[in-house]
Design a protein around this motif. Structure first.
Motif, mmCIF file in Angstrom:
data_model
loop_
_atom_site.group_PDB
_atom_site.id
_atom_site.type_symbol
_atom_site.label_atom_id
_atom_site.label_comp_id
_atom_site.label_asym_id
_atom_site.label_seq_id
_atom_site.Cartn_x
_atom_site.Cartn_y
_atom_site.Cartn_z
ATOM 1 N N VAL A 306 0.789 -1.073 0.233
ATOM 2 C CA VAL A 306 -0.109 0.088 -0.053
ATOM 3 C C VAL A 306 0.471 0.962 -0.224
ATOM 4 O O VAL A 306 1.926 0.977 0.245
ATOM 5 C CB VAL A 306 -0.880 0.129 0.761
ATOM 6 N N ILE A 307 0.561 2.110 -1.033
ATOM 7 C CA ILE A 307 1.058 4.108 -0.720
ATOM 8 C C ILE A 307 0.768 4.220 -0.236
ATOM 9 O O ILE A 307 -0.396 4.181 -1.802
ATOM 10 C CB ILE A 307 1.879 3.919 -2.274
ATOM 11 N N ASP A 308 0.200 5.367 0.352
ATOM 12 C CA ASP A 308 -0.646 6.244 0.893
ATOM 13 C C ASP A 308 -0.357 7.560 0.602
ATOM 14 O O ASP A 308 0.631 7.989 1.530
ATOM 15 C CB ASP A 308 -1.314 5.954 1.754
ATOM 16 N N PHE A 309 -0.604 8.557 0.281
ATOM 17 C CA PHE A 309 -0.211 9.683 0.427
ATOM 18 C C PHE A 309 -1.550 11.223 0.727
ATOM 19 O O PHE A 309 -2.310 11.049 0.450
ATOM 20 C CB PHE A 309 1.037 10.604 -0.917
ATOM 21 N N ARG A 310 -0.301 12.390 1.376
ATOM 22 C CA ARG A 310 -2.250 13.673 1.839
ATOM 23 C C ARG A 310 -0.985 14.251 -0.152
ATOM 24 O O ARG A 310 -0.784 14.537 -0.268
ATOM 25 C CB ARG A 310 -1.449 13.669 2.925
ATOM 26 N N THR A 311 -2.906 14.678 0.472
ATOM 27 C CA THR A 311 -3.415 15.911 -1.389
ATOM 28 C C THR A 311 -3.639 16.716 -0.375
ATOM 29 O O THR A 311 -3.894 17.440 0.665
ATOM 30 C CB THR A 311 -4.139 15.051 -1.986
ATOM 31 N N GLU A 312 -3.760 18.113 -1.781
ATOM 32 C CA GLU A 312 -4.571 19.056 -1.239
ATOM 33 C C GLU A 312 -6.624 19.866 -0.395
ATOM 34 O O GLU A 312 -6.244 19.529 0.298
ATOM 35 C CB GLU A 312 -4.029 20.503 -2.160
ATOM 36 N N THR A 313 -6.397 18.567 -0.819
ATOM 37 C CA THR A 313 -7.815 18.048 -0.619
ATOM 38 C C THR A 313 -8.288 16.609 0.140
ATOM 39 O O THR A 313 -9.485 16.874 0.482
ATOM 40 C CB THR A 313 -9.231 17.435 -1.846
ATOM 41 N N GLY A 314 -7.166 15.827 0.720
ATOM 42 C CA GLY A 314 -7.011 14.772 1.952
ATOM 43 C C GLY A 314 -6.286 14.063 1.633
ATOM 44 O O GLY A 314 -5.268 13.672 1.690
ATOM 45 N N SER A 315 -6.733 13.116 0.453
ATOM 46 C CA SER A 315 -5.272 11.553 0.449
ATOM 47 C C SER A 315 -5.894 10.749 -0.651
ATOM 48 O O SER A 315 -6.759 11.368 -1.338
ATOM 49 C CB SER A 315 -5.317 10.737 1.895
ATOM 50 N N ALA A 316 -4.407 10.206 -1.343
ATOM 51 C CA ALA A 316 -5.211 8.917 -2.142
ATOM 52 C C ALA A 316 -4.328 7.759 -2.182
ATOM 53 O O ALA A 316 -2.624 8.312 -1.326
ATOM 54 C CB ALA A 316 -4.884 9.701 -3.901
ATOM 55 N N GLY A 317 -4.938 6.935 -2.433
ATOM 56 C CA GLY A 317 -3.347 5.595 -2.317
ATOM 57 C C GLY A 317 -4.024 4.696 -3.261
ATOM 58 O O GLY A 317 -5.341 4.187 -3.742
ATOM 59 N N ILE A 318 -2.942 3.621 -3.273
ATOM 60 C CA ILE A 318 -2.926 2.012 -4.005
ATOM 61 C C ILE A 318 -2.340 1.267 -3.827
ATOM 62 O O ILE A 318 -1.440 1.506 -2.784
ATOM 63 C CB ILE A 318 -2.297 2.958 -5.515
ATOM 64 N N GLY A 319 -2.733 -0.018 -3.935
ATOM 65 C CA GLY A 319 -2.781 -0.954 -3.478
ATOM 66 C C GLY A 319 -2.419 -2.064 -4.516
ATOM 67 O O GLY A 319 -3.211 -2.382 -5.519
ATOM 68 N N PHE A 320 -1.250 -1.907 -3.550
ATOM 69 C CA PHE A 320 -0.795 -3.386 -5.202
ATOM 70 C C PHE A 320 -0.778 -4.999 -4.931
ATOM 71 O O PHE A 320 -0.260 -5.422 -3.849
ATOM 72 C CB PHE A 320 1.018 -3.027 -5.659
ATOM 73 N N ASP A 321 -1.258 -5.428 -5.619
ATOM 74 C CA ASP A 321 -1.341 -7.478 -4.839
ATOM 75 C C ASP A 321 0.042 -7.846 -4.637
ATOM 76 O O ASP A 321 0.206 -7.994 -5.479
ATOM 77 C CB ASP A 321 -3.149 -8.155 -5.699
ATOM 78 N N ALA A 322 0.325 -7.833 -3.641
ATOM 79 C CA ALA A 322 2.076 -8.562 -3.245
ATOM 80 C C ALA A 322 1.282 -9.987 -2.898
ATOM 81 O O ALA A 322 2.558 -10.755 -2.939
ATOM 82 C CB ALA A 322 2.530 -7.771 -2.549
ATOM 83 N N THR A 323 0.645 -10.524 -2.991
ATOM 84 C CA THR A 323 0.199 -11.702 -2.957
ATOM 85 C C THR A 323 0.811 -13.085 -3.560
ATOM 86 O O THR A 323 1.833 -14.033 -3.157
ATOM 87 C CB THR A 323 -1.632 -12.433 -2.225
ATOM 88 N N GLU A 324 0.793 -13.257 -4.875
ATOM 89 C CA GLU A 324 1.255 -13.407 -5.830
ATOM 90 C C GLU A 324 2.833 -13.465 -6.142
ATOM 91 O O GLU A 324 3.713 -14.263 -6.201
ATOM 92 C CB GLU A 324 1.003 -13.433 -7.059
#
Length: 829
Positions: A306-324
């Protein structure tokens, strides 16, 4: 301009209208009317005085006169009107020319291009400066793809087509390939399609640039949203309060929502509260969170980077499936460990170096091959350092120029194919070294000790030569036929035996040819024909053996052996002398068997003949010992006891011989019945009681009280046990103990007699059951050698078996096994 030619604010032709008054003749109208009335009155007044014919002529003349007058008047008026219209036209043309010049000046006052198409023509008129759109010539203006991007060019082409075909106006702003804003307008004017391309300047140009950038940003945003929506990884955006404001389709699938909108509206979270708190806390201090977190996706627990970062209006994030990836990383690690363990078990030395020439892996064979310290190898020395150390220890091949040799060896780091080297080490070993370049720029060394293989090759070649010499000097004829039936190998003995020339055999003739050449000797013997069939057979290639007698009296043993490669080995052994000797031995053996048969018959006859007088002697001895016959002196009584013992022993011997003869003749019959095991053992022990006392021995009888009965011939079982005990008494030293043991199993009754005598040597043990085989083994025993033979015969008649085990110096154990199966008993009977 005169008012008489204006109509409705427009221009009208001077002679438009339907009456003379409308053309400017209103002033003389009253005079003409008065003149007409006067003529009419004249006509009416003369009407009475002239006839009709004259009246008609007069009217005609008057009409012509009137027409001529009117025509003249009209001609004058028309000429005047034409002069006036010509003056007006010149004035109008001058005015229009001035307006056209002013319009052209206005048109050319700004950088623009005007293109117009007549309604019924495809040839446009192009006016203006083509540099506005960045083309060198006016006719290149309509080649939109030369000065516009492909998408914009297609758009304006469609707009122009719609304008010309349907009169649809348009207006759009374009940016040329030279980054120059152009305003394009299209409309229909006077039945002509007009395209105007105008250079945009000033504020409007800035507005166009802003609009272009805005459009680009909208396109980029749409592309980014489409890309985010198509990403297989879940993406989310939150406002300042942490509420979801946007998710992509992958996020919706992960939380099992019907759509991304539903996931946002219902605030369905993919991560648990603890993970979200951890992200919020880290993002608040560092601005960005990056870590691996667990999540349940579609009912399955998976791992996300998971990469989650702060933005001007809140936050945004993305999750890369690392199971495989994690699974593959673990599998790769296990595979690497397995490969390392596998390589560590190889006898071939393996050493891997990376692109920096540093050691990354070595196996146990490599370390043992060079006798290197594991601690030193674990420090990842370079390839050059290892070679230098091995050279210092005099373990590398001697080289005239070591540096040049090492450079040539290290060319493997720049090679693309594997290369093989042969190293002859100072200690006498020979190594096959293979350098294999790795894709990452490293090299893998394979060290294979081929000393033994080379030695084996030399020995193999020597063995082949020796075998060839041996084969050539064999007395047996040897020939190898290929799968096609042609001779491939032979020795001189084969050629001599079948009288074949070496030149003929060198041509590798077929088996059919050899058969025909040898026919004068074997004469179509079936054995030779069988050899030919085996050699030429495709299936059912079985080994055969046979003997053929040639016409010249030579006897040959033949044998075929199928070889793995489809060939067939055929051997011919001259056994003429052996056959002659064998025939002589067979004749002698037959004579010996006849003599043995005569001997056995003689023993049987003598035994029968001796039994009758012996019975008489025993009877008279008993009669003399009877008190009713008369008293005997002490000495006489002693002599009579000796005679009784001797006659009983002789009778038992004769009975045993007769039993053996009966068994040998196949006429022995068993009297089967229920046999009390303990009672039979005690009865047999009573028969040797006197011998036990005389020899100072003790007998130990061991059998369970409930051992019960079994089906057998009681007399023969007692005789078996008596002979075994008598044999044990004969070979046991004074003071020892003899054991008689009986055991009952589910399928058999086992009797065992154990003595602690001198034991039986292995060479004697093999013959103890033969007839008349007797050995004293250092004791006083002097028996006829038929007791154990009789034991084995009686046990086998019961369907049982006798085994004997003996250790020299420790004693002997004889075991008799009687089966309990009724089938075995009946078969034996």
């Amino acid at each position: 301009m005169p008012d008489s030619i204006r109509s409705g604010g427009g221009y009208a032709h001077p002679w438009q209208g339907g009456s003379l008054a409308a053309m400017g003749f209103a002033a003389p109208a009253d005079a003409d009317q008065a003149r007409a009335l006067t003529l009419h009155e004249l006509v009416l007044s003369a009407q009475g005085s002239v006839d009709r014919h004259e009246v008609a002529i007069l009217v005609l003349i008057l009409g012509l006169t009137l027409f001529a007058v009117v025509t003249a008047i009209l001609l004058v008026r028309t000429r005047t009107r034409a002069l006036r219209l010509e003056a007006w036209s010149h004035e109008k043309i001058a005015k229009l020319t001035n307006e056209l010049d002013r319009a052209s000046a206005l048109l050319l006052s700004e950088p623009q291009i005007m293109v117009d198409w007549p309604a019924a023509s495809d040839d446009p008129t192009i006016e203006g400066d083509p540099a506005v759109v960045g083309v060198p010539a006016p006719h290149r203006v309509l080649a939109f793809g030369t000065w516009l991007e492909a998408a914009k060019a297609r758009a304006i082409e469609r707009a122009v087509e719609a304008l010309r075909a349907h009169g649809e106006p348009f207006s759009m702003t374009l940016v040329t390939l030279a980054d120059r804003p152009i305003e394009a307008q299209g409309r229909v004017v006077g039945g002509r399609a007009v395209l105007r391309l105008k250079d945009v300047r000033g504020i409007k140009r800035e507005l166009v640039a802003l609009a272009s950038r805005y459009e680009t940003l909208l396109t980029d945003v749409a592309s980014l949203r489409a890309l985010i929506g198509a990403l297989p990884s879940p993406v989310w955006m939150r406002d300042a309060t942490g509420k979801l404001t946007f998710v992509n389709a992958a996020y919706a699938r992960a939380v099992e929502a019907n759509s991304a909108t539903e996931a946002v509206e219902r605030s369905i979270e993919m991560l648990d509260s603890a993970a979200r708190e951890n992200i919020s806390r880290t993002r608040g201090t560092r601005g960005t969170f990056a870590g691996r977190l667990p999540a349940v996706v579609a009912g399955t627990r998976r791992t996300f980077d998971v990469i989650d970062f702060r933005t001007e209006t809140g936050s945004a994030g993305i999750g890369f499936d690392a199971t495989e990836a994690e699974t593959m990383r673990s599998a790769l690690a296990r595979l690497g460990d397995a490969h390392r363990r596998t390589l560590d078990q190889l006898s071939t030395g393996v050493a891997m170096f990376d692109s920096d020439h540093k050691l990354t892996f070595y196996n146990a064979a490599y370390r043992a091959l060079w006798d290197l310290d594991p601690g030193y190898l674990d420090q990842r020395p370079t390839d050059s350092a290892l070679l230098e150390q091995l050279r210092a220890a005099r373990k590398l091949p001697e080289q005239q120029d070591f540096r040049q040799w090492k450079r040539q060896l290290h060319e493997a780091y720049r090679a693309i194919e594997a290369k093989e080297h042969t190293w002859h080490l100072p200690d006498g070993r020979t190594l096959r070294v293979v350098t294999t370049p790795d894709p990452d720029g490293g090299v893998t060394y394979l060290f294979n000790d081929v000393t033994e293989r080379l030695d084996l090759e030399r020995r193999f070649e020597e063995m082949i030569r020796n075998q060839g010499e041996t084969l050539d000097n064999l007395a047996e004829g040897v020939a190898v036929f290929a799968s096609a039936g042609r001779i491939r190998l032979h020795n001189p003995a084969f050629a001599r035996m079948w009288k074949l020339s070496p030149q003929l055999l060198a041509e590798r003739p077929h088996i059919e040819t050899i058969t025909a050449l040898c026919r004068p000797l074997h004469g179509d013997d079936p054995t030779w024909q069988a050899i030919r069939e085996v050699v030429t057979a495709i299936d059912n290639r079985q080994a055969i053996a046979g003997r053929l007698e040639r016409r010249d009296g030579v006897v040959v043993d033949c044998r075929t052996v199928p070889l793995p490669n489809g060939a067939t080995l055929v051997t011919f052994h001259d056994v003429t002398d052996s056959v002659n000797v064998e025939r002589a031995l067979v004749e002698r053996n037959q004579a010996l068997e006849d003599a043995d048969r005569i001997k056995i018959d003689f023993v049987h006859h003598v035994s029968y003949e001796l039994r009758s007088p012996l019975t008489n002697i025993i009877g008279f001895v008993h009669l003399l010992g009877d008190p009713s016959t008369g008293p005997l002196a002490a000495k006489q009584r002693e002599y009579l006891d000796y005679i009784t013992v001797s006659t009983n022993t002789l009778l038992a011997l004769i009975n045993n011989i007769l039993d053996l003869a009966t068994i040998d003749a196949g006429r022995m019959q068993l009297n089967l019945g229920s046999v009390d095991i303990r009672k039979t053992m005690e009865s047999a022990a009573e028969g040797v009681q006197d011998r036990l006392v005389g020899a100072g021995l003790a007998l130990d009888i061991r059998a369970p009280y409930d051992i019960g009965n079994f089906i057998a011939d009681e007399r023969r079982v007692r005789q078996i046990l008596f002979n075994l005990l008598a044999n044990a008494v004969s070979f046991s030293p004074t003071g020892e103990r003899i054991t008689l043991l009986a055991e009952r199993h589910a399928d058999a009754v086992i009797f065992t007699v154990i003595d602690r005598g001198p034991g039986i040597p292995p060479d004697v043990l093999e013959r103890v059951f033969d007839w008349f085989e007797t050995h004293s083994l250092g004791s006083q025993h002097r028996g006829p050698g038929i007791g154990l033979s009789l034991v084995r015969s009686f046990v086998e008649l019961h369907g049982g078996a006798v085994t004997i085990a003996s250790i020299v110096g420790q004693g002997t154990t004889v075991t008799c096994t009687f089966p309990l199966s009724e089938t075995a008993v009946l078969t034996a009977a």
